[in-house]
Design an enzyme around this catalytic site. Sequence first.
Site, PDB file in Angstrom:
ATOM      1  N   ASP A 189      18.567  30.274 -34.334  1.00 44.75           N
ATOM      2  CA  ASP A 189      19.040  31.585 -33.870  1.00 44.75           C
ATOM      3  C   ASP A 189      19.392  31.462 -32.397  1.00 44.75           C
ATOM      4  O   ASP A 189      18.535  31.115 -31.573  1.00 44.75           O
ATOM      5  CB  ASP A 189      17.960  32.652 -34.067  1.00 44.75           C
ATOM      6  N   GLU A 274      24.097  31.043 -37.589  1.00 43.73           N
ATOM      7  CA  GLU A 274      24.756  32.290 -37.962  1.00 43.73           C
ATOM      8  C   GLU A 274      26.229  32.220 -37.600  1.00 43.73           C
ATOM      9  O   GLU A 274      26.604  31.684 -36.555  1.00 43.73           O
ATOM     10  CB  GLU A 274      24.096  33.465 -37.240  1.00 43.73           C
ATOM     11  N   CYS A 327      12.313  41.325 -42.938  1.00 38.78           N
ATOM     12  CA  CYS A 327      10.970  40.741 -42.836  1.00 38.78           C
ATOM     13  C   CYS A 327      10.948  39.436 -43.619  1.00 38.78           C
ATOM     14  O   CYS A 327      11.249  39.413 -44.816  1.00 38.78           O
ATOM     15  CB  CYS A 327       9.916  41.705 -43.366  1.00 38.78           C
ATOM     16  N   CYS A 330       7.770  39.857 -46.555  1.00 34.44           N
ATOM     17  CA  CYS A 330       7.859  40.720 -47.738  1.00 34.44           C
ATOM     18  C   CYS A 330       9.302  41.004 -48.160  1.00 34.44           C
ATOM     19  O   CYS A 330       9.533  41.493 -49.266  1.00 34.44           O
ATOM     20  CB  CYS A 330       7.116  42.034 -47.492  1.00 34.44           C
ATOM     21  N   CYS A 346       6.113  44.957 -39.377  1.00 31.74           N
ATOM     22  CA  CYS A 346       6.619  45.408 -40.674  1.00 31.74           C
ATOM     23  C   CYS A 346       5.575  46.295 -41.356  1.00 31.74           C
ATOM     24  O   CYS A 346       4.393  46.307 -40.996  1.00 31.74           O
ATOM     25  CB  CYS A 346       6.957  44.194 -41.538  1.00 31.74           C
ATOM     26  N   CYS A 348       4.339  45.791 -44.088  1.00 30.06           N
ATOM     27  CA  CYS A 348       3.355  44.938 -44.759  1.00 30.06           C
ATOM     28  C   CYS A 348       2.265  44.476 -43.812  1.00 30.06           C
ATOM     29  O   CYS A 348       1.326  43.783 -44.225  1.00 30.06           O
ATOM     30  CB  CYS A 348       4.038  43.733 -45.405  1.00 30.06           C
ATOM     31  N   ASP A 355      13.287  36.829 -32.625  1.00 29.17           N
ATOM     32  CA  ASP A 355      14.137  35.653 -32.751  1.00 29.17           C
ATOM     33  C   ASP A 355      13.567  34.636 -33.741  1.00 29.17           C
ATOM     34  O   ASP A 355      14.326  34.027 -34.510  1.00 29.17           O
ATOM     35  CB  ASP A 355      14.334  35.003 -31.382  1.00 29.17           C
TER      36      ASP A 355
END
Length: 398
Positions: A189, A274, A327, A330, A346, A348, A355
């Site tokens: 990333d 990406e 996430c 999950c 999150c 969860c 990042d």
Amino acid sequence: MTVSQVKRAFKYRFYPSDAQAVELLRTFGCVRKVYNLALDARTQAWARQERVNYNATSAMLTAWKKTEELAFLNDVSSVPLQQTLRHLQTAFTHFFGKRARYPRFKSRKRSRKSAEYTTSGFRFRDGRLTLAKMAEPLDIVWSRPLPDGAKPSTVTVSQDAAGRWFVSMLCEDPAVQPLPATNGAVGIDVGLSHLLTLSTGEEITNPRHERRDRTRLARAQRKLSRKAKGDGANRRKARRKVARIHARIADRRRDLLHKLTTRLVRDNQTLVIEDLTVRTMVKNHSLARAISDAGWGEFRSMLEYKAAWYGRQAIAVDRFFPSSRLCSVCGSVREKMPLSVRTWTCDCGTTHDRDVNAAKNLLAAGLAVSVCGAGVRPQRSSPGGQSAVKQKTPRREP
């Protein structure tokens, strides 16, 4: 890919004599003149709905040399002049293939000064390079040796804005061969606070090369702005000083990116990034300077060609994939996440570094790409191709 098919450009700095510098500058000017004349002729033919190809422009060049106005084209080697016509033909091929914009005219002040010689335009013997129309070989600083027995197929001579002279030799390099396969895979990333964040949790600091020299650069630019407009000696000196600072910044950035990409390619079999549209992102005036300084586009280019050289797999995930909002534990997706949010929790209960979480999600998506065979570079090589993150189960007809 066989080893014999891998060609590399070996670039060296050299110091021309006064006579060689005059000859090269004259060649640069003639190359620019021929390119602009041929582009103008092809543009006018296009307006008349006529097609002009390389052979036609080559015949035009022969006719131009016979005129009194352009007789000076005979004073330089004909090889670079023919090569610039081939480059123009390539530019039009990319334009008609919708891979580039319409070719633009070369500028004396802004365009790159370069000339390309093929084997008939130079002599390379015993490590000494002599160009056509020159009696003495170039004084090259051999910062690294050429491959054993290498014979350059083309030689490109250039001068940058800082006044430095370079020669680039295209040779086959038998040392480039696939590396032993490994099980390593990494998601990458890119960012601004950290130049790279890996799915392993490693964060590589952004050195911000332009920011380190920003004060010196601003001072030099202010001095340049105070010089009288025109081609005066003082203005040329001030412009050259600004160019040297820019060259220093670019050299350090390129050196770091080479080291990072080489390490990543050597350590990993699969590399996932990406598919960012940097050209669009730099239109954000708040981030344009920082994005340009990070060199995201150059990083991707280096990573891809080195992966191809050494038998690795470089995968670009669709830029619309919500890597930061997803996430990695999950699989739930948050609706919004401003850039100011660097850590988030999150539902969860997992707390994510923005990042690191994005790098992990990119890796997972990239591995899915390699398994299912979806389009890995939708914006470059496979327009309209189906991306791994946009796949849908086909509907069955009743």
